[in-house]
Design a protein around this motif. Structure first.
Motif, short mmCIF file in Angstrom:
data_model
loop_
_atom_site.label_atom_id
_atom_site.label_comp_id
_atom_site.label_asym_id
_atom_site.label_seq_id
_atom_site.Cartn_x
_atom_site.Cartn_y
_atom_site.Cartn_z
N ARG C 36 0.84 -1.20 0.00
CA ARG C 36 0.00 0.00 0.00
C ARG C 36 0.87 1.24 0.00
O ARG C 36 1.49 1.58 1.00
CB ARG C 36 -0.88 0.02 1.26
CG ARG C 36 -2.01 -0.97 1.20
CD ARG C 36 -3.12 -0.39 0.35
NE ARG C 36 -4.24 -1.34 0.28
CZ ARG C 36 -5.47 -0.98 0.00
NH1 ARG C 36 -5.76 0.27 -0.26
NH2 ARG C 36 -6.42 -1.88 -0.06
N TYR C 37 0.89 1.90 -1.12
CA TYR C 37 1.58 3.18 -1.22
C TYR C 37 0.66 4.26 -0.65
O TYR C 37 -0.55 4.05 -0.55
CB TYR C 37 1.93 3.48 -2.69
CG TYR C 37 2.89 2.47 -3.28
CD1 TYR C 37 2.44 1.19 -3.62
CD2 TYR C 37 4.23 2.75 -3.44
CE1 TYR C 37 3.32 0.23 -4.12
CE2 TYR C 37 5.11 1.80 -3.96
CZ TYR C 37 4.65 0.55 -4.29
OH TYR C 37 5.52 -0.39 -4.78
N SER C 39 -0.45 6.75 -2.03
CA SER C 39 -1.47 7.09 -3.02
C SER C 39 -2.54 6.00 -3.15
O SER C 39 -3.49 6.16 -3.90
CB SER C 39 -0.81 7.32 -4.39
OG SER C 39 0.02 6.22 -4.71
N ASP C 40 -2.36 4.89 -2.43
CA ASP C 40 -3.33 3.80 -2.50
C ASP C 40 -4.29 3.81 -1.31
O ASP C 40 -5.18 2.97 -1.23
CB ASP C 40 -2.60 2.44 -2.44
CG ASP C 40 -1.80 2.15 -3.70
OD1 ASP C 40 -2.15 2.70 -4.76
OD2 ASP C 40 -0.85 1.36 -3.61
N ILE C 220 7.11 3.89 -1.28
CA ILE C 220 7.17 5.10 -2.10
C ILE C 220 7.43 4.69 -3.54
O ILE C 220 8.32 3.86 -3.79
CB ILE C 220 8.24 6.10 -1.59
CG1 ILE C 220 8.44 7.27 -2.56
CG2 ILE C 220 9.57 5.41 -1.31
CD1 ILE C 220 9.38 8.36 -2.04
#
Lengths: 325, 216, 721
Positions: C36-37, C39-40, C220
């Motif tokens: 899980r970034y 942005s996710d 990242i």
């Protein structure tokens, strides 16, 4: 992306009824590889999007007495793999297979390839199809590395169609259907150079759907050669499609059509005529290449494309005639 | 800038193209993720064969073998539906213009860019995302091969690459290096993991073959 | 503790985990899409942030009318970033931002904001210094010796023009973050290269105590030097959250904005003249260089690169630099700032000098190593020979332009230097009475393998398998670590982890010694045991030893690396590398293909050869992409970046990189120096090597990177005037 109404007709009759008489009302959605981006960039803001993939009769590649009928929603992948296309129309198969992204080949359709908008970065950035500012072309004075070397304006973008040059070389026709009826026009007439912002680069009318392509049954040798710097997804810098009808051991007639060098696929008529009666050798192919770029009018940063076009013609001819360079 | 984009960009759709249902269903509570932000299906116009939208429309997607109901405007892409509505975030939004491959999913077994597919248009298709290719806690052979060959650095391109590779191997079970390079030309990596990706795809081909061709 | 413990690395032959190549620990998460970034993240009640940006390169904001946007249902916040009166200096500058319940509504709202600009004149291009007018500023002149006289006396004089363009970082995960600002607390999930310092910087912008800012980042999606600070979007995202009643907001840049404003490498152009002897010894250097890094101008790359030791430089030189201020997005640190430019300009000019003299550039480079730092001369000598061997230089290299046929083959050289060292880092190692081991460090893994490296160091030190170590990184609750930049992370974290683990182990030895009838200094940790050195039968299992931990129930120890006073027994800095490109150029199309690329890299002690090689491969592949494809296209008339996308901003794909051969120079004398970072060093010389290989193949210099058909054919067909 502006909100729109989505229609999913099952028949051509329904579909054509959903289209409008002027641009901007409705857009036809097939593979979506271009239209979705155009809508995201607000270059197209249709109020209605008409998906034509559910229309059964738009699919399929069928042999007819006249030749091949290729439905508009046939994907580039299907076209590239089709045995009849590969055997009889290598120029077409080459052009479809040349698209380096499997995803694009899976999604992109034959109709979409012909109807896609130019990739000109001035157009894509919202400066208009002709990219004029204060009466002057942004292209001629700007970054024109990927722009036209033929045509002489006022449009300087290049046709993005992969199949267009091959279809013209093969003397194909396209069928366009509106609620009022169908018309069939030669592929070469499908592509037009717009003279102002309100016209488009294709002959399709806003209320029409390109339904199919008709390729003649003809004993031709054909090939497409694309000059691509990248192996991965990218546009060709220049391309040539050739179709040759042999007369015994020599060329009876040849059609040579350049791609990515003008606002339309660009037929090098004189070069084709020059080849008649000759054998195809490295020397004649090279000479035909030179003839094909005569009269080129390169812009400030794209003289290199003259060399690329010349090379593409030479290599396409050698491939079509299966001559080793 | 004198923009020559379509001039009616800011104009709301009129006449026949009413914005019925648009927005009315949202704004209260914001909606929980997993079932879509535009919750109120009752207020959204149902999709008919003829037309749907422009407001939110209930749709059903077949994702990883299961029907999933959600309510979206027709303009929502499959990628944004997966990421923003369904919390399936393996597919990444990178270029968002059908160039980079980070959003790759399979539709009816073929790799596609989900950023360039409308969610509403993906109905009736078998959609496979990276979340669905392996049992929880296990790795699909393609994923395992990517790990084995360190075919990842930041990893943001990796799910898209894995899905593109899975689709590629289904069509090319016996690839050579050249096939791999051509077959994965629709995906980009910024960290430079291609050396590993090449080897990973070749290894995955071998693994899948010894497993009896079970590519998911 | 009486004595300073011995932190030094175990000798090469005694290492059990260090030097092995375990697969990266986060590999399964990344390869399965489960990672899980930031942005996710989809936290409950998430809102979507979208920016409105300025289409002009230079303009003054006259008015911003957000009233229509605010009325759109579903919009929760509108924030004006550039109010009326703001002077904007580059396209893509943020003007306003919106948060809404869906991304589509947020975009609609952005479209409904009306901004009036007064458009001002701009300059966006710098290739031609003569066109820059008043925007070109003299930025220094250096004169040594008597270059004019030296050029007159020189047997060989070569002159050339060279240029390396602005390129963008193009991180796949765009810049941005998800932030929730509720009451006096801020939770931030950024995409950052500096987890530890993010809170302080964001807190300052928001006037919130850093103690109230919680930062977390697990993954990242690329940074490359462009993601060091919270940036303005961190603050804007927080304000959108606050204005939306404390709901979390996700705000990441779209691709076009990412390309325009979120990071680029400055350009460098130069006219360079070299004079020297017939044997290839350089005696004089003159360069007139110019560059832009955006509005602030552009600094001079260090010329001549490497061959400029202050004690024994090229005796005669004149350097003149001009900085050009342009209305373009600001530069950010890029993998070895200024070194790629310097390497390209220098290596190109030296190759041209060798060609003018009719000499093999391999010999000319080696001969002129006399101007390189003394400590590095032997290293480079070895590396030039090794690179020549691996590239079959002797067999394949021909004098410039001697390759026959329409597809011409050529070889070219480039070399590099980088510092590295270890950044300031603190690691806590906790040994629990149940035997479990916790390692905490507030660092980040950029995809370089930091997680794996830390775990290897801890496992090695404690004599445990890696699976026994529970590592936590990526939060500002953890012991502080520095930004990941300058190839300093591996040095920092390996030193701090080693020290923390040694310190913890010493305490465990104290606890276990009585049970073993020995003193603490007689003990060692190996194979999951604490045992008496030389008497392996006298041992406790790890778990049994940990049971001896006293009432505290755990041992918690810290290790620190201080960048200003680094742990010299563990880490070092200063690397060199030599690279050879072997290319084919189709002169009928101008297309350059890499046949083979050889990278010889000095790297100190290698903790994980697999990951180290991945770093070098990655750097080379990125370098090939920049050498062949990448350039930012600015339009003079409109000031727009024309390829703010990934379609015409071209990155190399999997079929575009050729065959790459990496040779890690791990001779014992390098291993002894300790750990050195590898992110930057191998990324420096690629444009140089590829450009030289192309010149060697086709017989003429292609002055400007990238080596695209237009540039190659313009050179071949004489259009460079």
């Amino acid at each position: 992306m502006q909100a729109f109404e989505y229609s999913n007709p099952a028949s051509l009759k329904e579909a054509t009824a959903l289209l409008a008489a002027s641009w901007g009302e409705a857009d036809v959605l097939a593979g979506g590889t271009d239209l979705i981006s155009l809508m995201k960039d607000s270059l197209h803001t249709p109020k209605r999007v008409v998906n034509i993939k559910s229309i059964h009769e738009l699919g399929g590649i069928v042999r007819t007495a006249a030749g091949l009928r290729i439905g508009a929603t046939v994907t580039m992948d299907e076209l590239a793999r089709n045995a009849e296309v590969r055997a009889g129309y290598p120029a077409l198969a080459d052009a479809a297979a040349g698209i380096p992204s499997p995803q694009i080949r899976h999604m992109g359709t034959v109709g979409g390839d012909l109807c896609q908008r130019p990739r000109c970065w001035y157009y894509r950035q919202g400066f208009g199809l002709l990219a004029m500012k204060e009466g002057k072309s942004l292209v001629t004075g700007g970054e024109n590395q990927y722009h036209a070397i033929f045509g002489g304006g006022p449009a300087y973008f290049v046709s993005a169609s992969s199949l267009g040059p091959a279809l013209i070389a093969l003397e194909a026709k396209v069928r366009l259907l509106s609620a009022k009826g169908a018309r069939v026009i030669p592929a070469i007439e499908f592509f037009v150079t717009p003279q102002d912002e309100s016209t488009r680069e294709i002959a399709l009318r806003p209320d029409e759907i390109l339904t199919e392509i008709l390729v003649l049954a003809a004993a031709t040798h054909s090939a497409t050669y694309e000059v691509r710097q990248k192996e991965a997804l990218d546009w060709p810098l220049a391309a040539a499609s050739v179709a040759i009808k042999m007369k015994g051991p020599v060329v009876g007639s040849a059609r040579i059509v350049l791609g990515h060098v003008a606002p339309t696929p660009w037929e090098a008529t004189a070069a084709g005529e020059w080849l008649a009666g000759k054998n195809i050798t490295v020397e004649t192919a090279e000479a035909a290449g030179k003839a094909a770029v005569e009269g080129a009018q390169p812009l400030s940063h794209n003289t290199y494309k003259v060399t690329l076009a010349k090379t593409a013609v030479k290599r396409a001819l050698l491939a079509a005639a299966k001559v080793r360079a | 800038m004198r923009s020559k984009k379509d001039p009616d960009r800011s104009r709301q759709a009129k006449g026949n193209f009413s914005r019925r249902g648009f927005i009315r269903g949202v704004g209260i509570g914001g909606g929980a993720l997993g079932t879509g932000l535009l919750e109120n299906a009752a207020e959204a116009a149902p999709a008919t064969a003829a037309s749907a939208g422009p407001g939110p429309v209930p749709i059903t997607l077949n994702i990883n073998g299961k029907p999933v109901n959600l309510t979206v405007e027709p303009r929502v892409t499959l990628l944004d539906a997966l990421r923003n509505r369904l919390d399936l975030t393996g597919a990444k939004r990178v270029c968002d213009r059908g160039t980079c491959g980070a959003c790759t999913v399979l539709m009816n077994g073929k790799s596609v860019y989900s950023c360039s597919v409308l969610a509403i248009d993906a109905q009736g298709k078998a959609i496979e995302t990276i979340e669905g290719i392996a049992e929880p806690g296990k790795l699909h052979p393609v994923s395992a091969a990517f790990w084995n060959h360190d075919a990842q650095q930041c990893g943001y391109c990796t799910p898209g690459f894995v899905m593109a590779a899975k689709g590629f191997l289904a069509e090319h079970p016996n690839p050579n290096l050249e096939d791999v390079e051509h077959g994965l030309g629709g995906n980009l990596c910024r960290c430079g993991t291609y050396m590993g990706v090449r080897q990973a795809v070749l290894e995955a081909a071998r693994t899948l073959k010894t497993q009896g061709g079970k590519n998911g | 503790m009486a004595n300073t413990p011995d932190y030094s690395w175990p000798p090469m032959e005694a290492r059990k985990v260090i030097g092995q190549s375990p697969k990266r620990l986060d590999g399964p998460a990344k390869a399965s899409g489960r990672a899980r970034y930031s942005s996710d993240l989809n936290p409950k009640d998430l809102l979507f942030g979208v920016y409105l940006t300025c289409p002009h390169a230079h303009a003054r904001v006259t008015s911003v009318d957000t009233s229509a946007a605010e009325k759109i249902q579903g919009v929760t916040a509108v924030h004006v970033v550039s109010p009326a009166g703001t002077e904007i200096q580059w396209q893509g500058t943020e003007v306003a931002a919106v948060a809404a319940v869906t991304e589509e509504i947020a975009r609609d709202a952005v479209g409904a904001i009306k901004v009036v600009y007064e458009v001002l004149p701009h300059l966006v291009k710098e290739e031609d210094v003569a066109q820059a007018g008043a925007r070109a500023k003299a930025a220094g002149e250096i004169l040594k010796g008597d270059p004019a006289a030296a050029f007159q006396q020189a047997a060989v004089v070569s002159e050339g023009h060279y240029g390396i363009p602005v390129i963008t970082h193009c991180c796949l995960e765009p810049h941005g973050q998800t932030i929730q600002w509720q009451g006096d607390s801020v939770w931030a999930w950024p995409s950052t290269q500096d987890v530890t310092h993010y809170a302080g910087q964001l807190g300052q912008n928001l006037k919130v105590p850093a103690a109230n800012v919680k930062v977390k980042m697990d993954y990242i999606g690329g940074g490359f030097g462009s993601k060091f600070s919270p940036d303005s979007w961190g603050e804007v995202c927080a304000r959108l959250s606050q204005k939306s009643g404390g709901r979390p907001v996700r705000l990441f840049l779209d691709r076009a904005t990412e390309q325009r404003i979120a990071g680029n490498r400055p350009s460098a152009y130069a006219d360079i003249k070299i004079g020297g002897g017939k044997d290839g010894t350089i005696t004089a250097w003159e360069s007139h260089s110019w560059a832009t890094g955006g509005f602030t101008g552009g600094g001079s790359p260090p010329l001549p690169y490497i061959l400029d030791d202050s004690n024994h430089p090229i005796p005669n030189k004149r350097l003149v630099h001009t900085a050009i201020s342009t209305n373009t997005g600001p530069f950010r640190a890029w993998r070895a700032p200024n070194n790629q430019q310097a390497a390209y300009l220098t290596c190109s000019a030296v190759e041209d000098f060798a060609a003018k003299a009719g000499l093999d550039p391999l010999g000319v480079f080696k001969l002129n190593l006399q101007y390189a730092p003394k400590v590095r001369q032997d290293l480079y000598g070895y590396q030039f020979d090794k690179a020549a061997e691996l590239s079959e230089w002797k067999k394949l290299w021909k004098l410039r332009g001697q390759s026959a046929g329409p597809v011409k083959r050529g070889l070219g050289l480039g070399f590099s230097a980088w510092g590295g060292g270890g950044h300031t880092s603190q690691c806590n190692v906790t040994l629990h009475a149940d035997g479990s081991v916790q390692v905490d460090i507030g660092t980040q893994d950029l995809g370089t393998g930091t997680r794996t490296i830390i775990t290897q160091v801890a496992a090695e030190t404690l004599g445990l398998p890696m699976a026994a170590i529970k590592l936590t990184i990526g939060s500002n609750d953890l012991p502080p670590d520095n930004a990941s930049g300058g190839s300093t992370t591996v040095g920092g974290v390996s030193a701090s982890t080693r020290k923390a683990a040694v310190n913890a182990l010493a305490k465990l030895f104290d606890a276990a010694a009585p049970a073993l009838g020995a003193t603490a200094d007689q003990l060692e940790a190996a194979n999951g045991q604490i045992r008496v050195k030389g008497s392996p039968s006298k041992s406790l299992t790890w778990t049994a030893a940990c049971k001896k931990i006293g009432a505290a129930g755990k041992i918690a120890e810290t290790g620190i690396n201080d960048q200003r006073n680094p742990s010299r027994e563990l880490i070092s800095s200063g690397t060199g590398g030599v690279q050879v490109a072997d290319v084919s150029v189709d002169i009928e199309t101008g297309i350059v293909k890499i046949n083979r690329y050889v990278a010889v890299q000095d790297c100190g002690l290698i903790i994980n050869p697999r990951l180290a090689e991945s770093q070098v491969y990655g750097a080379v592949i990125m370098g090939i992409s920049t050498a062949l494809f990448e350039r930012r296209f600015m339009d003079a008339a409109t000031g727009a970046m024309l390829n703010a996308d990934m379609e015409f901003y071209k990155l190399a794909g999997i079929g575009d990189i050729g065959e790459i051969k990496v040779y890690m120079d791990i001779r014992p004398e390098n291993d002894k120096r300790g750990v050195i970072g590898l992110g930057e060093p191998p990324a420096i010389a690629i444009c140089a090597a590829v450009g030289n290989a192309v010149a060697n193949a086709i017989g003429v210099r292609v002055p400007h990177i990238p080596m695209t058909p237009d540039h190659v054919l313009d050179a071949l067909e004489g259009r460079n005037a």
